[in-house]
Scaffold this active site. Sequence first.
Site, PDB file in Angstrom:
ATOM      1  N   TYR A  67      56.839  32.566 -40.825  1.00  0.00           N
ATOM      2  CA  TYR A  67      57.348  31.394 -40.583  1.00  0.00           C
ATOM      3  C   TYR A  67      57.014  30.613 -39.029  1.00  0.00           C
ATOM      4  O   TYR A  67      56.601  31.683 -38.059  1.00  0.00           O
ATOM      5  CB  TYR A  67      59.053  31.252 -40.310  1.00  0.00           C
ATOM      6  CG  TYR A  67      59.993  30.158 -40.239  1.00  0.00           C
ATOM      7  CD1 TYR A  67      58.934  28.936 -40.187  1.00  0.00           C
ATOM      8  CD2 TYR A  67      60.893  30.184 -41.115  1.00  0.00           C
ATOM      9  CE1 TYR A  67      59.836  27.691 -39.828  1.00  0.00           C
ATOM     10  CE2 TYR A  67      61.965  29.288 -39.993  1.00  0.00           C
ATOM     11  CZ  TYR A  67      60.925  27.497 -40.646  1.00  0.00           C
ATOM     12  OH  TYR A  67      61.666  26.706 -40.782  1.00  0.00           O
ATOM     13  N   CYS A  68      56.169  29.743 -39.774  1.00  0.00           N
ATOM     14  CA  CYS A  68      55.896  29.175 -38.703  1.00  0.00           C
ATOM     15  C   CYS A  68      54.697  30.354 -37.786  1.00  0.00           C
ATOM     16  O   CYS A  68      53.677  30.969 -38.505  1.00  0.00           O
ATOM     17  CB  CYS A  68      56.535  29.066 -37.761  1.00  0.00           C
ATOM     18  SG  CYS A  68      56.394  27.207 -36.051  1.00  0.00           S
ATOM     19  N   VAL A  69      54.738  30.311 -36.265  1.00  0.00           N
ATOM     20  CA  VAL A  69      53.247  30.976 -35.636  1.00  0.00           C
ATOM     21  C   VAL A  69      53.893  32.653 -36.192  1.00  0.00           C
ATOM     22  O   VAL A  69      52.794  33.235 -35.675  1.00  0.00           O
ATOM     23  CB  VAL A  69      53.872  31.306 -34.175  1.00  0.00           C
ATOM     24  CG1 VAL A  69      53.505  29.450 -33.628  1.00  0.00           C
ATOM     25  CG2 VAL A  69      55.194  31.835 -33.456  1.00  0.00           C
ATOM     26  N   GLY A  72      54.071  33.385 -39.425  1.00  0.00           N
ATOM     27  CA  GLY A  72      53.537  33.354 -40.465  1.00  0.00           C
ATOM     28  C   GLY A  72      51.901  33.329 -40.436  1.00  0.00           C
ATOM     29  O   GLY A  72      50.580  34.293 -40.465  1.00  0.00           O
ATOM     30  N   PHE A 101      55.987  30.011 -44.417  1.00  0.00           N
ATOM     31  CA  PHE A 101      56.887  29.076 -44.173  1.00  0.00           C
ATOM     32  C   PHE A 101      56.306  27.906 -43.036  1.00  0.00           C
ATOM     33  O   PHE A 101      56.259  28.661 -41.857  1.00  0.00           O
ATOM     34  CB  PHE A 101      58.547  29.747 -44.183  1.00  0.00           C
ATOM     35  CG  PHE A 101      58.794  30.108 -44.686  1.00  0.00           C
ATOM     36  CD1 PHE A 101      59.253  30.543 -46.382  1.00  0.00           C
ATOM     37  CD2 PHE A 101      59.946  31.084 -44.511  1.00  0.00           C
ATOM     38  CE1 PHE A 101      59.084  30.560 -46.827  1.00  0.00           C
ATOM     39  CE2 PHE A 101      60.919  31.195 -45.197  1.00  0.00           C
ATOM     40  CZ  PHE A 101      60.845  31.294 -46.172  1.00  0.00           C
TER      41      PHE A 101
END
Length: 590
Positions: free
Chosen positions: A323-325, A327, A352
């Site tokens: 998710y986000c960073v 990812g 994500f």
Amino acid sequence: MTDEQGKDGAATPFMPSLDDMQHWASVMGRAQQMMLNYALGQANDGNSAAAAMFDPASWLQNPTTQAWTEQSSKMWEQGVAFWTSLATLQPPFAPTDAPEAPKDKRFSDPDWTSNPVFALIRQTYGLLSEQLLTTTRQMQGLDENARAKMEFAAKGMAEALSPTNLALTNPEVIKRAVETRGESLLKGLKHMLSDLSRGQLSHVDPDAFEVGVNIATTPGKVIHETDLYQLIHYTPTTKDVFAVPLVIFPPWINRFYILDLNPAKSFVAWAVEQGLSVFMVSWKSADASMKDVVWDDYVAAQVDAIDTIRALLDVPAVHTIGYCVAGTTLAATLAMLSAKGEADKVKSVTFFTAQVDFEQAGELKMFVDESYLSLLQQLSAPGFLDGRYMAATFNSLRGRDLIWNYVVSNYLLGNDYPPFDLLYWNGDTTNLPAKWHRQYLVDLYRDNRLVVPNSLSVCGTPIDLRKIETPAYIQAGREDHIAPLASVWRLMDNLSGPKTFLLAGSGHIAGVVNPPAAGKYQYWTGDNAAATLDAFQASASETKGSWWPHWLGWIAAQDGAKTAAKGSRIPGKGARKAIEDAPGRYVKQR
């Protein structure tokens, strides 16, 4: 003769009664006492600067403070004089053919249109703010980055200068103060002083939720921990589970439980109910002991979690979510594993709202110039960055909704805090390792090196995203202001394996946390071989509701094999004994 009658016995309605005068004097006295108590509390905590704010004697002892106070006083007087001059205009001077107010919830009170005085204030503000933004856009000699910074600053200034943010020019605040006989102002002051003590704007009552009690409650056990993370294994609720387990890597700039807010919203609980063996990484909030932590440490942690789960369940591979960073880091992890011939440890990867190419990373790119990096270095002197600074940065991207809206509601109107778990999570900040945070901003946001083959190395291995052939599911939010859609799409250009792109309605959080039972939003799927985002969108078809079932179908298509939910599939029953109950200690540490 009463206090409200003149000599001839006629009523004088504009003369306050003795009771009113005594009441408002009491209100002012209570407000003064609250401020003095706050100042004394700060002084006792060693914060002499905060205490001096409410000590007039100290203003005269400090020439700098005195000059600042005098200048602020002049600016205040000029501002009040300006708005007062507007307020003294009688209806004949107010515009009678004014256009209908724009749909702006800040000006939803009827007085902004029906009362000539407030209508004029609103229209004047609209003209001034529009002129400010127009002048900024028309400035000559600015490059694209400088212009973006100027426009961002001008927008923030315009939002801050809104008459709704000042009690004297907000009709709703005035009416509330009169109706409550000043109690709303006192309650708002209490909220403000509490936030000053915490050093953070509150969106919700900080005591309304408790992690592990009424938030982050999905049953499970912590079965592994290092100095950087804890690994949570959630308890299965189905007789059989997918043979390939799932490990989720949340961003370390927030607490992991955005994916486990409550049973109705929890992605974790839903995934468990679908028969997945779910593991979650809970990152430790940084402290001085983590001053030397860098990107390699987070990559190594992801590999460690993957290997721990593989060994525990005796499986060759795992599904992963970043998710986000996290990812972004997961992409680097996969590139490293591919370079080392170990890519088969990961069956699939789901992103994500993650970015690898930061060319179109949006407004956050404005926070990577030398002046900001220098400020970060000063703020990170202990070896870590206080998470409240990062929260303030993200809030500033949506200042009208996440700052000024709550200034008006909490401080000016004195409203009760809403019991909203998402906003509680948003304010539950984590600290960031200083060295890694700077490295992330410079190497990725500023210099965009992750998409340059072999420009970066992790754990001693040069990485090239083009070597990643792991099947990938890429989710983006249509209205995401943290990881813009166009930026997330670039994952499609940099990975070599089979890719599925899904566009979700809403933004960075609601676009992800959208349980099927809620029946909200929608998502779009299209031609995954499309050469551009525009081509994908032209081919896309819309489906109402949550995208989670679509993702589950994709996961099942990667490997649909099932196994009995027993033995090591039960948290703490395998080789890894339970350390403590979920959600664990790390998520509660400050």
